[in-house]
Motif scaffolding. Structure first.
Motif, PDB file in Angstrom:
ATOM      1  N   THR A 144      -0.398   1.118  -5.609  1.00 29.29           N
ATOM      2  CA  THR A 144      -0.746   2.325  -4.922  1.00 29.29           C
ATOM      3  C   THR A 144       0.404   3.202  -4.848  1.00 29.29           C
ATOM      4  O   THR A 144       0.079   4.557  -4.767  1.00 29.29           O
ATOM      5  N   LEU A 145       1.420   2.762  -5.575  1.00 23.32           N
ATOM      6  CA  LEU A 145       2.608   4.044  -5.675  1.00 23.32           C
ATOM      7  C   LEU A 145       2.455   5.312  -6.466  1.00 23.32           C
ATOM      8  O   LEU A 145       2.167   4.934  -7.791  1.00 23.32           O
ATOM      9  N   GLU A 146       2.370   6.164  -5.745  1.00 19.68           N
ATOM     10  CA  GLU A 146       2.331   7.548  -6.636  1.00 19.68           C
ATOM     11  C   GLU A 146       3.374   8.308  -7.022  1.00 19.68           C
ATOM     12  O   GLU A 146       3.425   9.175  -8.100  1.00 19.68           O
ATOM     13  N   SER A 147       4.524   8.284  -5.902  1.00 20.98           N
ATOM     14  CA  SER A 147       5.515   9.228  -6.457  1.00 20.98           C
ATOM     15  C   SER A 147       7.042   8.560  -5.742  1.00 20.98           C
ATOM     16  O   SER A 147       6.875   7.858  -4.792  1.00 20.98           O
ATOM     17  N   ILE A 148       8.079   8.772  -6.495  1.00 19.53           N
ATOM     18  CA  ILE A 148       9.555   8.446  -5.789  1.00 19.53           C
ATOM     19  C   ILE A 148       9.923   9.802  -5.627  1.00 19.53           C
ATOM     20  O   ILE A 148      10.201  10.597  -6.896  1.00 19.53           O
ATOM     21  N   GLU A 149      10.644  10.431  -4.647  1.00 21.82           N
ATOM     22  CA  GLU A 149      11.340  11.359  -4.475  1.00 21.82           C
ATOM     23  C   GLU A 149      12.661  11.421  -4.143  1.00 21.82           C
ATOM     24  O   GLU A 149      13.024  10.695  -3.114  1.00 21.82           O
ATOM     25  N   LEU A 150      13.845  11.693  -4.736  1.00 21.99           N
ATOM     26  CA  LEU A 150      15.186  11.642  -4.480  1.00 21.99           C
ATOM     27  C   LEU A 150      15.876  13.044  -4.263  1.00 21.99           C
ATOM     28  O   LEU A 150      15.581  14.010  -5.233  1.00 21.99           O
ATOM     29  N   HIS A 151      16.507  13.197  -3.202  1.00 27.37           N
ATOM     30  CA  HIS A 151      17.256  14.385  -2.754  1.00 27.37           C
ATOM     31  C   HIS A 151      18.658  13.959  -2.581  1.00 27.37           C
ATOM     32  O   HIS A 151      18.734  13.366  -1.527  1.00 27.37           O
ATOM     33  N   ASP A 152      19.526  14.525  -3.448  1.00 23.08           N
ATOM     34  CA  ASP A 152      20.856  14.550  -3.574  1.00 23.08           C
ATOM     35  C   ASP A 152      21.319  12.891  -3.187  1.00 23.08           C
ATOM     36  O   ASP A 152      22.189  12.782  -2.302  1.00 23.08           O
ATOM     37  N   CYS A 153      20.761  11.942  -4.139  1.00 21.87           N
ATOM     38  CA  CYS A 153      21.167  10.622  -3.987  1.00 21.87           C
ATOM     39  C   CYS A 153      21.959  10.298  -5.098  1.00 21.87           C
ATOM     40  O   CYS A 153      22.484  11.262  -5.880  1.00 21.87           O
ATOM     41  N   SER A 154      22.556   8.947  -5.200  1.00 19.29           N
ATOM     42  CA  SER A 154      23.633   8.766  -6.222  1.00 19.29           C
ATOM     43  C   SER A 154      23.024   8.857  -7.570  1.00 19.29           C
ATOM     44  O   SER A 154      21.768   8.622  -7.704  1.00 19.29           O
ATOM     45  N   THR A 155      23.813   9.027  -8.787  1.00 17.80           N
ATOM     46  CA  THR A 155      23.345   8.994  -9.898  1.00 17.80           C
ATOM     47  C   THR A 155      22.652   7.545 -10.404  1.00 17.80           C
ATOM     48  O   THR A 155      21.822   7.543 -11.306  1.00 17.80           O
ATOM     49  N   ASN A 204       0.687  -1.096   0.027  1.00 17.06           N
ATOM     50  CA  ASN A 204       0.058   0.035   0.070  1.00 17.06           C
ATOM     51  C   ASN A 204       0.701   1.268   0.233  1.00 17.06           C
ATOM     52  O   ASN A 204       0.414   2.352   0.345  1.00 17.06           O
ATOM     53  N   LEU A 205       2.146   1.336  -0.574  1.00 18.66           N
ATOM     54  CA  LEU A 205       2.955   2.212  -0.279  1.00 18.66           C
ATOM     55  C   LEU A 205       2.543   3.288  -1.613  1.00 18.66           C
ATOM     56  O   LEU A 205       2.208   2.831  -2.663  1.00 18.66           O
ATOM     57  N   LYS A 206       2.504   4.602  -1.039  1.00 18.89           N
ATOM     58  CA  LYS A 206       2.133   5.727  -2.017  1.00 18.89           C
ATOM     59  C   LYS A 206       3.457   6.601  -2.191  1.00 18.89           C
ATOM     60  O   LYS A 206       3.514   7.093  -3.339  1.00 18.89           O
ATOM     61  N   ARG A 207       4.151   7.047  -1.136  1.00 18.54           N
ATOM     62  CA  ARG A 207       5.241   7.818  -1.563  1.00 18.54           C
ATOM     63  C   ARG A 207       6.599   7.148  -0.817  1.00 18.54           C
ATOM     64  O   ARG A 207       6.610   6.554   0.257  1.00 18.54           O
ATOM     65  N   LEU A 208       7.693   7.154  -1.655  1.00 18.94           N
ATOM     66  CA  LEU A 208       8.865   6.741  -1.393  1.00 18.94           C
ATOM     67  C   LEU A 208       9.942   7.910  -1.360  1.00 18.94           C
ATOM     68  O   LEU A 208       9.970   8.571  -2.480  1.00 18.94           O
ATOM     69  N   VAL A 209      10.506   8.271  -0.258  1.00 19.48           N
ATOM     70  CA  VAL A 209      11.402   9.437  -0.331  1.00 19.48           C
ATOM     71  C   VAL A 209      12.657   9.008   0.308  1.00 19.48           C
ATOM     72  O   VAL A 209      12.739   8.476   1.163  1.00 19.48           O
ATOM     73  N   LEU A 210      13.832   9.344  -0.607  1.00 20.15           N
ATOM     74  CA  LEU A 210      15.028   9.077  -0.262  1.00 20.15           C
ATOM     75  C   LEU A 210      15.822  10.309  -0.109  1.00 20.15           C
ATOM     76  O   LEU A 210      15.927  10.983  -1.336  1.00 20.15           O
ATOM     77  N   LYS A 211      16.648  10.622   0.650  1.00 17.90           N
ATOM     78  CA  LYS A 211      17.224  11.898   0.922  1.00 17.90           C
ATOM     79  C   LYS A 211      18.740  11.443   1.206  1.00 17.90           C
ATOM     80  O   LYS A 211      18.984  10.696   2.431  1.00 17.90           O
TER      81      LYS A 211
END
Length: 406
Positions: free
Chosen positions: A364-375, A340-347
């Motif tokens: 159910t996944l709507e978004s993957i957000e990456l902040h300053d992660c590896s290429t 049931n995951l909707k948002r995955l955020v990696l910082k």
């Protein structure tokens, strides 16, 4: 129609007469005590002070995080507030001016329901005179531990306590509140922010049975272990939100996620600066929380760098997963682990090589957000989204932020 609140923003051009209202908000850059007297009526019910006070100040300047903090002469406070004994709301919001001692006159405002003051030292026992108080906020910040008096257990209507320092709360059974036959519970307390982990005992928790939100801190230099080696919160059967902040110096003493015993009612969990735990402990802990919807793990270091999930590791209710500043390199997981995951955020997960490719199968996944992660992690996120778009799924979005490279 009677005006609900008078808001003053035009200082030094102030009105010449008092307003026929009971709620006042001062939002000018500065204002003097005389100005307050001109505008406020003795029957004022609410006062919000956002202005800088033109008061006699202690010439000594306390530097805190490069912000000058001036200590106010507390003798001015009684003279001012003694005129408003019908107050129900008092907010002194000032990041620069700190009270050098708690104004005792405030504890004489019997009708007070809501109190916010710029203060960061021990709260005096006279606070218990505010028997109608529902909200207590001390907005001053301190790296040192502070304490609440044992008499606070007599304040039956308290619902919200917010303190910005690691705050000790004495046991409610301490000499039956100094040999007085008083109720030793806060049955209406729903939120406590700033509780020291040294006060997280069964006796303390038994006195706040309806707590729904708890934010704990460890003192800056904390050398003692948790009580009995565990922080057992299972008695808090209504707890929905738990956040834990440890200073770096406290990592060695409070290091294992297995030190926590969470109630099954928990919905939101945030852990910061956990240290020397295996990723297996994360899995085994979270699966025991059937109602958990949000999990955030920040600035932590595990003993291993692989998070390997088995088919039995199912986080059935989890909707938000945030991982921030971790030493995680490899992540082995499938869509079945997070149904049931909707948002995955990696910082700032610079060591992580990639996101599990099967995450695109989470319906159910709507978004993957990456902040300053590896290429490579960014590339894996793009591949997941592209694969889903090729299959006609346009719901999943990827957001990539690279502040460190800009």
């Amino acid at each position: 129609m009677t005006k609900h609140m008078h808001v003053e923003r035009t200082y030094p051009t102030l009105p010449t007469q008092k307003h026929n209202v009971r709620r006042f908000s001062f939002q000018t850059k500065s204002c003097s005590v005389e100005d307050f007297y001109k505008l406020l009526t003795p029957v004022a019910r609410s006062i919000y002070l956002y202005s800088l006070w033109n008061l006699p100040l202690d010439p000594r300047i306390k530097i805190f995080w490069r912000i000058p903090s001036y200590r106010c002469d507390p003798n001015i406070i009684p003279e001012f507030f003694s005129r408003f004994n019908l107050l129900r709301v008092l907010v002194i919001f000032n990041k620069v001016l700190m009270l050098s001692s708690f104004p005792v006159v405030i504890t004489k405002l019997f009708h007070l329901r809501y109190l916010q003051v710029p203060f960061h030292q021990n709260i005096p026992e006279s606070i218990s005179e505010l028997q109608n108080l529902q909200t207590l906020i001390c907005s001053g910040y301190s790296l040192e531990s502070v304490s609440l008096p044992v008499e606070i257990w007599t304040m039956q209507y308290l619902r919200y306590i917010h303190l910005r320092a690691a705050t000790s709360l004495p046991s409610p059974r301490r000499e039956s509140i100094l040999n007085k036959h008083l109720v030793t519970r806060m049955p209406n307390l729903e939120e406590f922010s700033g509780l020291s982990c040294t006060s997280c005992t069964n006796e303390v928790f038994s006195g706040i049975p309806d707590l729904r939100r708890l934010i704990i801190q460890a003192p800056l230099f904390f050398d003692d272990s948790l009580p009995n080696g565990l922080m057992d919160m299972s008695i808090l059967r209504k707890l929905e939100t738990f956040k834990c902040y440890y200073w770096q110096h406290s990592w060695i003493s409070c290091n294992s996620i297995k030190s926590f015993v969470f109630p099954t009612s928990l919905k939101r969990l945030t852990l910061t600066r956990c240290y020397l735990f295996p990723w297996e402990d994360i899995s085994s802990t979270l699966i025991m929380l059937p109602n958990l919807e949000e999990f955030k793990l920040k600035d932590s270091k595990a003993t291993d760098d692989i998070w390997r999930l088995s088919d039995e590791d199912k986080f059935k209710s989890l909707k938000l997963l945030l991982l921030d500043v971790l030493n995680l390199k490899h992540w082995e997981s499938s869509s079945d682990n997070f149904p049931n995951l909707k948002r995955l955020v990696l910082k700032n997960c610079t060591d992580l090589q990639e996101i599990p490719g099967d995450f695109g199968e989470i319906g159910t996944l709507e978004s993957i957000e990456l902040h300053d992660c590896s290429t490579t992690t960014e590339d894996s996120a793009r591949e997941i989204v592209q694969e889903q778009e090729d299959m006609g799924n346009n719901i999943l979005k990827v957001y990539i932020h690279n502040n460190c490279r800009e």
